[in-house]
Design an enzyme around this catalytic site. Sequence first.
Site, mmCIF file in Angstrom:
data_model
loop_
_atom_site.group_PDB
_atom_site.id
_atom_site.type_symbol
_atom_site.label_atom_id
_atom_site.label_comp_id
_atom_site.label_asym_id
_atom_site.label_seq_id
_atom_site.Cartn_x
_atom_site.Cartn_y
_atom_site.Cartn_z
ATOM 1 N N ALA A 1 0.816 -1.206 0.000
ATOM 2 C CA ALA A 1 0.000 0.000 0.000
ATOM 3 C C ALA A 1 0.855 1.264 0.000
ATOM 4 C CB ALA A 1 -0.936 0.018 1.204
ATOM 5 N N LYS A 2 2.133 1.150 0.333
ATOM 6 C CA LYS A 2 3.092 2.262 0.317
ATOM 7 C C LYS A 2 2.554 3.492 1.043
ATOM 8 C CE LYS A 2 5.329 0.709 -3.944
ATOM 9 N NZ LYS A 2 4.426 -0.405 -4.303
ATOM 10 N N ARG A 3 2.023 3.259 2.236
ATOM 11 C CA ARG A 3 1.459 4.352 3.005
ATOM 12 C C ARG A 3 2.572 5.187 3.650
ATOM 13 N NH1 ARG A 3 -2.861 3.790 0.110
ATOM 14 N NH2 ARG A 3 -4.536 2.533 0.979
#
Length: 301
Positions: free
Chosen positions: A99-101
């Site tokens: 999700a590369k939050r």
Amino acid sequence: MRAEAWTDIVQANASSYGGIVVGIDPYLPDVPAAFESEGGRLDWLPRYLDFVLDRTIGRVGFVKFQSAYFEAYGLAGLNALSLAMKRARSAGMGVILDAKRGDIGSTAAAYGRAYLTPGTAGGSGDFEADCLTVNPMMGPDTLEPFLDCVRRYGKGLFILCRTSNPGAGWLQDRMTGNRFISDRLADLIATVGKDCNQGARLNPVGAVIGATVPQEGKRLRSLLPNAIILAPGLGPQGGDVTALNALRGSHPGDLLVPVSRGLLRVDDRSIALDEYEQLIKERLELFKAVIAAPSKLSATG
């Protein structure tokens, strides 16, 4: 639902199945038309996910769900993602949510509750993963809520370090002072990971380093000797044999290699499902051999 630590899952599953990670990026034009139903409804998605999991559970130790592809299908996509994540975790697979939050502390804490906090500890449980990809570009303070989940719940993180996309070097290979930015990110990953290690051979705080940059990979691995590296780029992105060798460390499970399009995409959507099943099986065995013995990389084309 299980409560094993991420590093324990990695060591056990890598020992049993190797370092391949099935990447699931569901996109209808890339899957056999046989999954479609009349009217264009999205009920193809859970059927497709079940098909893929049926053929990888017990053969692969890890799965990576790319959140954006599910979000693109709205509520139906998110519901399918939740069910697939729960099924994979229940079956013993190590589940990575890509999700590369990354955001300011309070927002990062909300992401931590969404993806890394068990239901018994106040999370919803709908999207609980074993490991999450995160973006550090807003600074170390934005990582702290995620690191708190690592310490509290035994979760894992993959922090972006030197990615596989063609434009990555525009920023990540720039010099700041006398260091590459990617080197500084590796230093950050190593520093924040020390507090989460708890004596394990592998650190639960790992790095995303593309399998497309052998020179950079060798340098960054030397800065991250105990980190688990997630190395995307094998297959259509042109992952390099030298890069895989450079990224491999000295501990079992310290290199995980996701393969998505190269494993699951079809060029001919008219393919029958039994043929698709055989195609996945053949590709899976090939990629497993490639990752175990990188000298065979050229065989993937």
